[in-house]
Enzyme design. Structure first.
Site, PDB file in Angstrom:
ATOM      1  N   CYS A   1      -1.409 -10.386  -2.059  1.00  0.00           N
ATOM      2  CA  CYS A   1      -2.781 -10.168  -1.580  1.00  0.00           C
ATOM      3  C   CYS A   1      -3.422 -11.511  -1.190  1.00  0.00           C
ATOM      4  O   CYS A   1      -2.957 -12.173  -0.260  1.00  0.00           O
ATOM      5  CB  CYS A   1      -3.556  -9.432  -2.670  1.00  0.00           C
ATOM      6  SG  CYS A   1      -5.256  -9.015  -2.273  1.00  0.00           S
TER       7      CYS A   1
ATOM      8  N   ASP B   1      -2.658   0.690   4.481  1.00  0.00           N
ATOM      9  CA  ASP B   1      -3.440  -0.382   3.863  1.00  0.00           C
ATOM     10  C   ASP B   1      -4.926  -0.193   4.171  1.00  0.00           C
ATOM     11  O   ASP B   1      -5.322  -0.132   5.332  1.00  0.00           O
ATOM     12  CB  ASP B   1      -2.960  -1.738   4.386  1.00  0.00           C
ATOM     13  CG  ASP B   1      -3.436  -2.899   3.533  1.00  0.00           C
ATOM     14  OD1 ASP B   1      -4.658  -3.003   3.300  1.00  0.00           O
ATOM     15  OD2 ASP B   1      -2.597  -3.725   3.117  1.00  0.00           O
TER      16      ASP B   1
ATOM     17  N   HIS C   1      -2.834  -0.987   0.234  1.00  0.00           N
ATOM     18  CA  HIS C   1      -2.885  -2.379  -0.188  1.00  0.00           C
ATOM     19  C   HIS C   1      -2.596  -2.448  -1.696  1.00  0.00           C
ATOM     20  O   HIS C   1      -2.874  -1.508  -2.432  1.00  0.00           O
ATOM     21  CB  HIS C   1      -4.273  -2.941   0.104  1.00  0.00           C
ATOM     22  CG  HIS C   1      -4.352  -4.432   0.065  1.00  0.00           C
ATOM     23  ND1 HIS C   1      -3.832  -5.228   1.061  1.00  0.00           N
ATOM     24  CD2 HIS C   1      -4.876  -5.276  -0.846  1.00  0.00           C
ATOM     25  CE1 HIS C   1      -4.044  -6.496   0.772  1.00  0.00           C
ATOM     26  NE2 HIS C   1      -4.670  -6.554  -0.397  1.00  0.00           N
TER      27      HIS C   1
END
Length: 232
Positions: free
Chosen positions: A119, A167, A198
């Site tokens: 991330c 995502d 995500h």
């Protein structure tokens, strides 16, 4: 068990955690945190990497803000994003470069050094790799990558990128632009995971996708064994 260490930077000593493999030595990996800092999930992945034979350094990149870990519960995402927005990005990248250089000089590191990030850390690792040569880069859904594509020609290390097709934070048009930029290098491997959101690798979040997580980790392990071989 990890050891708390400090990495010298241009503006002070950055706290970090260091894990050693059972053999005591091995190739090195700088593990770049997610938006929640050194969360239990990141610590678990560090332990997983150490169990594979790597010397793992996880810097506390929120150190100038006085934060090591952000709870993933009760507004934690908003707090993590707020912290990330307070960072001086170029300075944080230089912290990452300092971490790579520091780890490379450790006596326990007897092989090449790579970067792995999730991330927030996926984008940070990519930017660090553009500044400091490493032997491998693994980026999970790097959130800053769409803003860093001009750096792609400077990332010369073999790299592996993971993105989900669902995502919620990086739209598919942006993912396509990332793919086009990074795969211009023949040393890049790019995987997309159908239906994965995500942070699909983090079991402590509602976006966890077990099948994508297992497959991506298997691919990560194989990629690392190829480019950061243990026991060679």
């Amino acid at each position: 068990m990890s050891e708390r260490v400090h990495v010298p930077t241009e503006s002070g000593e950055m706290p970090a955690q260091l894990w050693l493999p059972a053999a005591g030595t091995g190739p090195g990996i700088v593990l770049c945190q997610e938006i929640f800092g050194l969360s239990p999930y990141v610590v678990q992945r560090a332990e997983d990497l150490a169990a594979l034979g790597y010397v793992v350094l996880a810097p506390e990149f929120f150190w100038r803000l006085g934060v090591s870990t952000v709870s993933e519960q009760d507004g934690g995402l908003e707090r993590g994003i707020a912290l990330a927005n307070q960072l001086d990005w170029p300075l944080t990248v230089r912290d990452g470069v300092a971490a790579v250089q520091w780890l490379r000089e450790r006596d326990e590191v007897t092989g090449p050094v790579g970067l792995l990030g999730f991330c927030f850390g996926g984008g940070l690792a990519f930017n660090v790799a553009a500044k400091e040569p490493v032997s491998a880069l693994v980026s999970y859904y790097g959130s800053a990558l769409p803003m860093l594509l001009e750096l792609a020609p400077r990332v010369t290390a073999p790299s592996l990128h993971h993105f989900g097709t669902a995502d919620s934070f990086i739209d598919q048009e942006s993912v396509a632009k990332v793919r086009a930029a990074v795969t211009a290098s023949p040393a890049t491997v790019f995987h997309e995971y159908e239906g994965a959101d995500h942070a699909f690798d983090n079991p402590d979040l509602p976006w966890h996708h077990p099948d994508a997580s297992v497959l991506a980790w298997d691919r990560t392990v194989a990629f690392l064994q190829e480019h950061l071989p243990v026991g060679s």
